[in-house]
Design a protein around this motif. Structure first.
Motif, PDB file in Angstrom:
ATOM      1  N   ASP A 157     -64.585  44.184 134.763  1.00 36.33           N
ATOM      2  CA  ASP A 157     -65.047  43.489 133.570  1.00 36.33           C
ATOM      3  C   ASP A 157     -66.384  44.066 133.110  1.00 36.33           C
ATOM      4  OD1 ASP A 157     -64.230  40.749 132.106  1.00 36.33           O
ATOM      5  OD2 ASP A 157     -66.407  40.902 132.164  1.00 36.33           O
ATOM      6  N   LEU A 158     -66.541  44.212 131.790  1.00 31.79           N
ATOM      7  CA  LEU A 158     -67.757  44.790 131.236  1.00 31.79           C
ATOM      8  C   LEU A 158     -68.974  43.920 131.478  1.00 31.79           C
ATOM      9  CD1 LEU A 158     -66.257  45.954 127.810  1.00 31.79           C
ATOM     10  CD2 LEU A 158     -66.938  47.435 129.705  1.00 31.79           C
ATOM     11  N   VAL A 159     -68.756  42.637 131.736  1.00 31.14           N
ATOM     12  CA  VAL A 159     -69.867  41.709 131.971  1.00 31.14           C
ATOM     13  C   VAL A 159     -69.907  41.254 133.422  1.00 31.14           C
ATOM     14  CG1 VAL A 159     -70.913  39.500 131.293  1.00 31.14           C
ATOM     15  CG2 VAL A 159     -69.724  40.906 129.580  1.00 31.14           C
ATOM     16  N   LYS A 160     -68.761  40.847 133.950  1.00 27.01           N
ATOM     17  CA  LYS A 160     -68.714  40.201 135.261  1.00 27.01           C
ATOM     18  C   LYS A 160     -68.578  41.177 136.424  1.00 27.01           C
ATOM     19  CE  LYS A 160     -68.203  35.997 133.358  1.00 27.01           C
ATOM     20  NZ  LYS A 160     -69.143  34.889 133.527  1.00 27.01           N
ATOM     21  N   GLY A 161     -68.213  42.429 136.136  1.00 31.40           N
ATOM     22  CA  GLY A 161     -67.899  43.352 137.228  1.00 31.40           C
ATOM     23  C   GLY A 161     -66.450  43.200 137.654  1.00 31.40           C
ATOM     24  N   GLU A 162     -66.134  43.583 138.884  1.00 31.00           N
ATOM     25  CA  GLU A 162     -64.740  43.541 139.328  1.00 31.00           C
ATOM     26  C   GLU A 162     -64.246  42.105 139.480  1.00 31.00           C
ATOM     27  OE1 GLU A 162     -62.774  46.309 142.392  1.00 31.00           O
ATOM     28  OE2 GLU A 162     -63.023  44.414 143.495  1.00 31.00           O
ATOM     29  N   ILE A 163     -63.038  41.856 138.949  1.00 28.05           N
ATOM     30  CA  ILE A 163     -62.397  40.543 139.069  1.00 28.05           C
ATOM     31  C   ILE A 163     -60.989  40.762 139.610  1.00 28.05           C
ATOM     32  CG2 ILE A 163     -61.547  38.506 137.834  1.00 28.05           C
ATOM     33  CD1 ILE A 163     -63.784  38.864 135.835  1.00 28.05           C
ATOM     34  N   TYR A 266     -81.093  35.902 116.557  1.00 31.04           N
ATOM     35  CA  TYR A 266     -81.102  34.884 117.600  1.00 31.04           C
ATOM     36  C   TYR A 266     -79.818  34.913 118.422  1.00 31.04           C
ATOM     37  CZ  TYR A 266     -81.344  30.420 119.956  1.00 31.04           C
ATOM     38  OH  TYR A 266     -81.353  29.449 120.928  1.00 31.04           O
ATOM     39  N   LEU A 267     -78.670  35.030 117.740  1.00 32.12           N
ATOM     40  CA  LEU A 267     -77.396  35.082 118.462  1.00 32.12           C
ATOM     41  C   LEU A 267     -77.340  36.286 119.394  1.00 32.12           C
ATOM     42  CD1 LEU A 267     -74.779  34.149 115.699  1.00 32.12           C
ATOM     43  CD2 LEU A 267     -75.305  32.835 117.760  1.00 32.12           C
ATOM     44  N   ALA A 268     -77.880  37.418 118.944  1.00 32.92           N
ATOM     45  CA  ALA A 268     -77.843  38.634 119.772  1.00 32.92           C
ATOM     46  C   ALA A 268     -78.576  38.418 121.092  1.00 32.92           C
ATOM     47  CB  ALA A 268     -78.465  39.804 119.012  1.00 32.92           C
ATOM     48  N   ARG A 269     -79.646  37.632 121.070  1.00 31.18           N
ATOM     49  CA  ARG A 269     -80.443  37.419 122.289  1.00 31.18           C
ATOM     50  C   ARG A 269     -79.852  36.352 123.196  1.00 31.18           C
ATOM     51  NH1 ARG A 269     -83.260  38.402 125.009  1.00 31.18           N
ATOM     52  NH2 ARG A 269     -85.447  37.854 124.857  1.00 31.18           N
ATOM     53  N   LEU A 270     -78.769  35.698 122.766  1.00 34.71           N
ATOM     54  CA  LEU A 270     -78.120  34.679 123.604  1.00 34.71           C
ATOM     55  C   LEU A 270     -77.092  35.343 124.517  1.00 34.71           C
ATOM     56  CD1 LEU A 270     -77.405  31.635 121.251  1.00 34.71           C
ATOM     57  CD2 LEU A 270     -79.016  31.741 123.147  1.00 34.71           C
ATOM     58  N   GLY A 271     -77.570  36.082 125.500  1.00 37.19           N
ATOM     59  CA  GLY A 271     -76.641  36.734 126.418  1.00 37.19           C
ATOM     60  C   GLY A 271     -76.809  38.230 126.484  1.00 37.19           C
ATOM     61  N   TRP A 272     -77.798  38.763 125.763  1.00 40.08           N
ATOM     62  CA  TRP A 272     -78.061  40.203 125.770  1.00 40.08           C
ATOM     63  C   TRP A 272     -79.543  40.397 125.509  1.00 40.08           C
ATOM     64  CZ3 TRP A 272     -80.080  43.120 121.691  1.00 40.08           C
ATOM     65  CH2 TRP A 272     -80.083  44.507 121.873  1.00 40.08           C
ATOM     66  N   ALA A 287     -78.323  50.305 117.090  1.00 37.05           N
ATOM     67  CA  ALA A 287     -78.812  51.457 117.852  1.00 37.05           C
ATOM     68  C   ALA A 287     -78.907  51.144 119.345  1.00 37.05           C
ATOM     69  CB  ALA A 287     -80.182  51.890 117.324  1.00 37.05           C
ATOM     70  N   TRP A 288     -79.231  49.916 119.678  1.00 33.80           N
ATOM     71  CA  TRP A 288     -79.438  49.540 121.080  1.00 33.80           C
ATOM     72  C   TRP A 288     -78.166  49.066 121.785  1.00 33.80           C
ATOM     73  CZ3 TRP A 288     -84.297  46.070 119.923  1.00 33.80           C
ATOM     74  CH2 TRP A 288     -85.422  46.894 119.797  1.00 33.80           C
ATOM     75  N   PHE A 289     -77.222  48.461 121.043  1.00 36.42           N
ATOM     76  CA  PHE A 289     -76.133  47.723 121.689  1.00 36.42           C
ATOM     77  C   PHE A 289     -75.028  48.680 122.166  1.00 36.42           C
ATOM     78  CE2 PHE A 289     -72.613  44.881 122.347  1.00 36.42           C
ATOM     79  CZ  PHE A 289     -73.212  43.723 122.808  1.00 36.42           C
ATOM     80  N   ASP A 290     -75.132  49.082 123.429  1.00 29.51           N
ATOM     81  CA  ASP A 290     -74.143  50.006 124.001  1.00 29.51           C
ATOM     82  C   ASP A 290     -73.235  49.322 125.018  1.00 29.51           C
ATOM     83  OD1 ASP A 290     -75.885  49.541 126.066  1.00 29.51           O
ATOM     84  OD2 ASP A 290     -76.440  51.637 126.379  1.00 29.51           O
ATOM     85  N   GLY A 291     -73.288  47.983 125.085  1.00 29.95           N
ATOM     86  CA  GLY A 291     -72.429  47.241 126.013  1.00 29.95           C
ATOM     87  C   GLY A 291     -73.072  46.954 127.350  1.00 29.95           C
ATOM     88  N   THR A 292     -74.281  47.459 127.566  1.00 34.56           N
ATOM     89  CA  THR A 292     -75.004  47.160 128.801  1.00 34.56           C
ATOM     90  C   THR A 292     -75.992  46.017 128.542  1.00 34.56           C
ATOM     91  OG1 THR A 292     -76.741  48.795 128.333  1.00 34.56           O
ATOM     92  CG2 THR A 292     -74.801  49.552 129.560  1.00 34.56           C
ATOM     93  N   HIS A 293     -76.608  45.559 129.620  1.00 37.39           N
ATOM     94  CA  HIS A 293     -77.610  44.482 129.550  1.00 37.39           C
ATOM     95  C   HIS A 293     -77.029  43.169 129.035  1.00 37.39           C
ATOM     96  CE1 HIS A 293     -80.590  47.531 130.458  1.00 37.39           C
ATOM     97  NE2 HIS A 293     -80.186  48.233 129.413  1.00 37.39           N
ATOM     98  N   LEU A 294     -75.745  42.940 129.287  1.00 34.64           N
ATOM     99  CA  LEU A 294     -75.121  41.668 128.952  1.00 34.64           C
ATOM    100  C   LEU A 294     -75.277  40.726 130.136  1.00 34.64           C
ATOM    101  CD1 LEU A 294     -71.920  43.081 127.259  1.00 34.64           C
ATOM    102  CD2 LEU A 294     -73.690  41.730 126.114  1.00 34.64           C
ATOM    103  N   SER A 295     -75.705  39.524 129.868  1.00 35.54           N
ATOM    104  CA  SER A 295     -76.020  38.573 130.931  1.00 35.54           C
ATOM    105  C   SER A 295     -74.761  37.980 131.540  1.00 35.54           C
ATOM    106  CB  SER A 295     -76.900  37.455 130.380  1.00 35.54           C
ATOM    107  OG  SER A 295     -77.115  36.461 131.362  1.00 35.54           O
ATOM    108  N   LYS A 296     -74.797  37.751 132.848  1.00 34.14           N
ATOM    109  CA  LYS A 296     -73.711  37.074 133.540  1.00 34.14           C
ATOM    110  C   LYS A 296     -73.914  35.560 133.570  1.00 34.14           C
ATOM    111  CE  LYS A 296     -72.822  40.988 136.656  1.00 34.14           C
ATOM    112  NZ  LYS A 296     -72.702  41.419 138.064  1.00 34.14           N
TER     113      LYS A 296
END
Length: 461
Positions: A157-163, A266-272, A287-296
């Motif tokens: 999973d892109l956010v949770k890791g292996e499931i 504001y929405l962007a910062r709710l989980g990233w 420019a910044w949003f590459d799918g990383t730094h998403l909060s678990k």
């Protein structure tokens, strides 16, 4: 090509969590030079409405989430779902189940009584050597997926890791209902396959659906998208923010006077996050949003923080832009604003004190409508002792140059003649003019009034 999608159900407004998912999906596609698709999942015929569709489209437009394809409506694709279901049946990967709702309920009640997990028992599932009864007359069957009985479904999973979820934990999913309408899990797989969706961002309430969907993708020989399951957004009470728990719509925030770029930020910062950056525009997000730094971890909806973010964007906005946004709000209050009125200058003056467009409209309403002075303010500031000075100021302003400098000069002459200090006169004038004891610089505020309206207001003290 990177292709993402957002697929809201038109059974209500665009929920804030769905709006965040739409934003992440859009930003990811834009970051990678890909495409973003809007799909309307309207197979819940009883609850889907055109009003909900209209509100979803309006919310997407307001947030500036432009899409490259869509809106695609599932109910216009029924023949395609039926064809895929028939293909799976022909390949022995799905089957017709004639169990009635009463039989299924009795089956599950028995399982519950024995302390077993409630699940379909496979009574119509074809197996080698198994003899199935003849289809009963008058029963419209469902189509069920022949889910693997053993093994695990595993994805990164892109956010949770292996499931990992075992196939024995899930049963034979219904693909098509008796009326020919597909279920969510079936339609979404066919749609994502047909639309070549490469990455799926969605709420983590869908994690339990993912094993069925992955098994369906595999059964169809379809390429598997990458999944990213976002944690929920919690309300003030620590419970999940949802349509059923009083969450308001995206358009309600527009009506309340929030700017779309503030809501997007504001929405962007709710989980990233991107370091400690709090305020950033659409282009910077892409420019910044590459799918990383998403909060678990779940995010907390914070109305005060949203107000603060909106205030930053209000301060940065031009008076001309704010005037265009505030004028309809004044009109909605029944206030007529002359075309020559200095609305942009008024917005520039008061925007520093506001968190929303509605608050800005509250200030500007004093220029174009009646002002109600609270009794407490009247008793404290509009006293018999100060009335002569207020009336003298009205007379002086009538002859003054109608600029901040001219207003200031009138004040100085009246203060000197009456032996008063600035606050002793400025505060009563503020109360008379605005119904408030505090405003920005009084000379700037008054110079933006229609002279006749201000004279009448001061003379009536």
């Amino acid at each position: 090509m990177i292709r993402t999608r957002i697929a809201p159900s038109p059974t209500g407004f665009l929920h804030l969590g769905t709006a965040r998912t739409a934003l992440y999906s859009w930003a990811y596609a834009r970051h990678h030079g890909g495409q973003f698709v809007l799909r309307i999942e309207d197979t819940d015929v009883a609850r889907s409405t055109q009003d909900s569709v209209d509100q979803i489209l309006a919310s997407m437009h307001w947030l500036g989430l432009d899409y490259d394809e869509g809106p695609v409506y599932q109910m216009q694709r029924l023949e395609r779902y039926q064809a895929v279901a028939e293909q799976l049946i022909a390949e022995g990967k799905a089957y017709r189940c004639y169990a009635t709702p009463e039989e299924l309920e009795a089956m599950k009640a028995g399982q519950e009584a024995r302390g077993e997990k409630r699940r379909y028992d496979g009574r119509w599932r074809p197996e080698p050597g198994k003899v199935l009864p003849s289809p009963p007359a008058g029963v419209s069957p469902v189509v069920r997926f022949k889910n693997p009985l053993d093994g695990e479904v595993v994805w990164q999973d892109l956010v949770k890791g292996e499931i990992r979820i075992g196939n024995r934990e899930i049963d034979d999913l219904i693909l098509v209902r008796p009326d020919g309408v597909p279920t969510y899990n079936f339609a979404v797989v066919v749609d994502d396959w047909d639309m070549k969706i490469s990455h799926v961002f969605r709420g983590d309430e869908h994690i339990n659906n993912t094993p069925w969907q992955i098994n369906l993708f595999n059964a169809l020989g379809a390429p598997l998208p990458q999944f990213g399951h976002m944690p929920v957004i919690l309300g003030d009470d620590g419970q999940k923010l949802s349509k059923r728990r009083g969450a308001v719509s995206v358009t309600a925030y527009e009506e309340a006077g929030y700017l779309p770029e503030a809501m997007l930020n504001y929405l962007a910062r709710l989980g990233w996050s991107h370091g400690n950056d709090e305020i950033f525009g659409r282009d910077q997000l892409v420019a910044w949003f590459d799918g990383t730094h998403l909060s678990k971890s779940p995010a907390q909806w914070d109305p005060a923080k949203l107000e603060w973010v909106n205030a930053q964007y209000l301060k940065a906005a031009t008076g001309e832009r704010l005037a265009a946004l505030v004028l309809p709000r004044l009109a909605a209050r029944g206030l007529e604003v002359p075309s020559e009125a200095p609305v942009a200058a008024q917005c520039d003056l008061f925007k520093e004190r506001c968190s929303t467009l509605e608050q800005l409209a509250d200030w500007l309403a004093a220029y174009y409508g009646d002002v109600q002075v609270p009794e407490a303010e009247r008793a404290q500031h509009l006293t018999e002792a100060v009335r002569p000075a207020v009336h003298a100021l009205a007379a002086a302003l009538k002859e003054a140059e109608w600029t901040p400098a001219g207003v200031s000069a009138a004040f100085k002459s009246v203060l000197a003649a009456h032996g008063l200090k600035m606050p002793q006169l400025a505060i009563p004038v503020r109360v008379a003019a605005f119904g408030r004891s505090q405003t920005p610089a009084i000379d700037q505020c008054l110079a933006l009034f229609n002279q006749k309206i201000l004279m009448e207001r001061l003379q009536s003290v």
